[in-house]
Motif scaffolding. Structure first.
Motif, short mmCIF file in Angstrom:
data_model
loop_
_atom_site.label_atom_id
_atom_site.label_comp_id
_atom_site.label_asym_id
_atom_site.label_seq_id
_atom_site.Cartn_x
_atom_site.Cartn_y
_atom_site.Cartn_z
N UNK A 1 0.85 -1.19 0.00
CA UNK A 1 0.00 0.00 0.00
C UNK A 1 0.88 1.25 0.00
N UNK A 2 0.53 2.20 -0.85
CA UNK A 2 1.19 3.51 -0.83
C UNK A 2 0.28 4.47 -0.08
N UNK A 3 0.78 5.04 1.01
CA UNK A 3 0.04 6.05 1.76
C UNK A 3 0.67 7.40 1.45
N UNK A 4 -0.08 8.25 0.75
CA UNK A 4 0.41 9.58 0.40
C UNK A 4 -0.11 10.57 1.44
N UNK A 5 0.80 11.28 2.08
CA UNK A 5 0.42 12.21 3.14
C UNK A 5 0.96 13.60 2.86
N UNK A 6 0.13 14.59 3.18
CA UNK A 6 0.59 15.98 3.14
C UNK A 6 0.91 16.46 4.55
N UNK A 7 0.83 15.54 5.51
CA UNK A 7 1.11 15.78 6.93
C UNK A 7 0.09 16.72 7.56
N UNK A 8 -1.09 16.85 6.97
CA UNK A 8 -2.16 17.65 7.56
C UNK A 8 -2.88 16.83 8.62
N UNK A 9 -3.78 17.47 9.35
CA UNK A 9 -4.56 16.77 10.37
C UNK A 9 -5.38 15.65 9.75
N UNK A 10 -5.96 15.88 8.56
CA UNK A 10 -6.77 14.83 7.96
C UNK A 10 -5.94 13.64 7.50
N UNK A 11 -4.68 13.86 7.23
CA UNK A 11 -3.86 12.70 6.86
C UNK A 11 -3.66 11.78 8.06
N UNK A 12 -3.73 12.34 9.27
CA UNK A 12 -3.67 11.50 10.47
C UNK A 12 -4.91 10.62 10.53
N UNK A 13 -6.07 11.20 10.24
CA UNK A 13 -7.31 10.43 10.20
C UNK A 13 -7.23 9.34 9.13
N UNK A 14 -6.71 9.69 7.95
CA UNK A 14 -6.55 8.71 6.87
C UNK A 14 -5.58 7.60 7.29
N UNK A 15 -4.57 7.95 8.08
CA UNK A 15 -3.59 6.97 8.54
C UNK A 15 -4.25 5.90 9.41
N UNK A 16 -5.27 6.28 10.17
CA UNK A 16 -6.00 5.29 10.97
C UNK A 16 -6.66 4.26 10.06
N UNK A 17 -7.19 4.71 8.94
CA UNK A 17 -7.78 3.78 7.97
C UNK A 17 -6.70 2.88 7.37
N UNK A 18 -5.55 3.47 7.10
CA UNK A 18 -4.42 2.70 6.58
C UNK A 18 -4.03 1.59 7.55
N UNK A 19 -3.97 1.91 8.83
CA UNK A 19 -3.60 0.91 9.84
C UNK A 19 -4.57 -0.26 9.79
N UNK A 20 -5.86 0.04 9.71
CA UNK A 20 -6.86 -1.03 9.64
C UNK A 20 -6.68 -1.89 8.41
N UNK A 21 -6.44 -1.26 7.27
CA UNK A 21 -6.24 -2.02 6.03
C UNK A 21 -4.98 -2.87 6.09
N UNK A 22 -3.90 -2.27 6.59
CA UNK A 22 -2.63 -3.02 6.67
C UNK A 22 -2.75 -4.19 7.64
N UNK A 23 -3.47 -3.97 8.72
CA UNK A 23 -3.65 -5.03 9.71
C UNK A 23 -4.46 -6.19 9.11
N UNK A 24 -5.51 -5.86 8.36
CA UNK A 24 -6.36 -6.89 7.75
C UNK A 24 -5.66 -7.65 6.64
N UNK A 25 -4.86 -6.94 5.84
CA UNK A 25 -4.26 -7.56 4.65
C UNK A 25 -2.85 -8.08 4.88
N UNK A 26 -2.18 -7.56 5.91
CA UNK A 26 -0.77 -7.92 6.11
C UNK A 26 0.14 -7.26 5.10
N UNK A 27 -0.38 -6.27 4.37
CA UNK A 27 0.38 -5.60 3.31
C UNK A 27 1.53 -4.76 3.87
#
Length: 164
Positions: free
Chosen positions: A8-34
Motif C-alpha cells: 500500500x502507498x500512503x500519500x500524506x501531506x502531513x495535515x490533520x486529515x492525513x492523520x485520520x486517513x492513517x488510521x484507515x491505513x492501519x486497519x487495512x494493513x492489519x487486515x491484509x498484512x500488506x
C-alpha cells in the motif's frame, strides 16, 4: 478471483486529515498484512521563491544547502509525526508499524510523484486523505482528482473530518 493487497502507498501531506486517513491505513494493513510505503511530496519551489533565495542568499553553496535542507526538514517532520502517531495507538495496533517499508520524501508535482511511486514500488492500493472540502470539486480539482483519473490501482480517498 480475489485480488490480494500486498503493498500500500500512503500519500500524506502531513495535515490533520492525513492523520485520520492513517488510521484507515492501519486497519487495512492489519487486515491484509500488506507492506506500506509512506510518501510525502514537496511541491517544487516557485520561481518567486527561487528569485528570493538568489536575492537574499548570495553564496551559491549556501543557496544549494537551503534547498537541500528543505527536503531534510520534511523528512524530519514526517519521522516525528510518524513517531507521535504510532505512540498514540493502542498496543494491539502498534505492531502494524513493522509493516512500513519506507518513509519517502520526494520533490515534485504531488499527483505525478504519487503515480510514479505506485508503479516503481508495485503498490496495489493508494490511500490518501481529502482536504477540508471533502470530495468537493475544490480538492478533487487538484491532487486526488488527478490520482483517481490516472491510477492503475484502486485508490482510497478518505474524506475530511473536522472532529478528529
Amino acid at each position: 478471483m480475489a485480488t490480494k493487497i500486498e503493498r500500500i502507498l500512503f500519500a500524506t501531506d502531513m495535515s490533520q486529515n492525513s492523520v485520520y486517513a492513517m488510521h484507515h491505513l492501519v486497519g487495512l494493513a492489519k487486515l491484509t498484512g500488506a507492506k506500506v510505503r509512506v510518501l510525502n511530496v514537496c511541491p517544487p519551489m516557485s520561481e518567486d521563491t527561487r528569485i528570493t533565495l538568489m536575492t537574499f542568499i548570495q553564496d551559491p553553496a549556501a543557496r544549494k544547502d537551503a534547498v537541500t535542507r528543505r527536503l531534510d526538514i520534511s523528512k524530519e517532520t514526517l519521522q516525528t509525526r510518524q513517531d507521535e502517531f504510532w505512540a498514540a495507538l493502542p498496543a494491539e495496533d502498534q505492531a502494524v508499524r513493522d509493516q512500513i517499508e519506507a518513509l519517502d520524501v520526494v520533490e515534485g508535482y504531488p499527483a505525478e510523484v504519487i503515480l510514479r511511486h505506485t508503479k516503481e514500488h508495485n503498490c496495489d492500493l493508494i490511500v490518501l486523505g481529502a482536504h477540508e472540502h471533502g470530495l468537493s470539486q475544490t480538492f478533487l480539482g487538484s491532487v486526488a482528482r488527478r490520482v483517481l483519473r490516472r491510477a492503475d490501482v484502486p485508490t482510497l480517498v478518505v474524506p475530511y473530518r473536522d472532529d478528529v
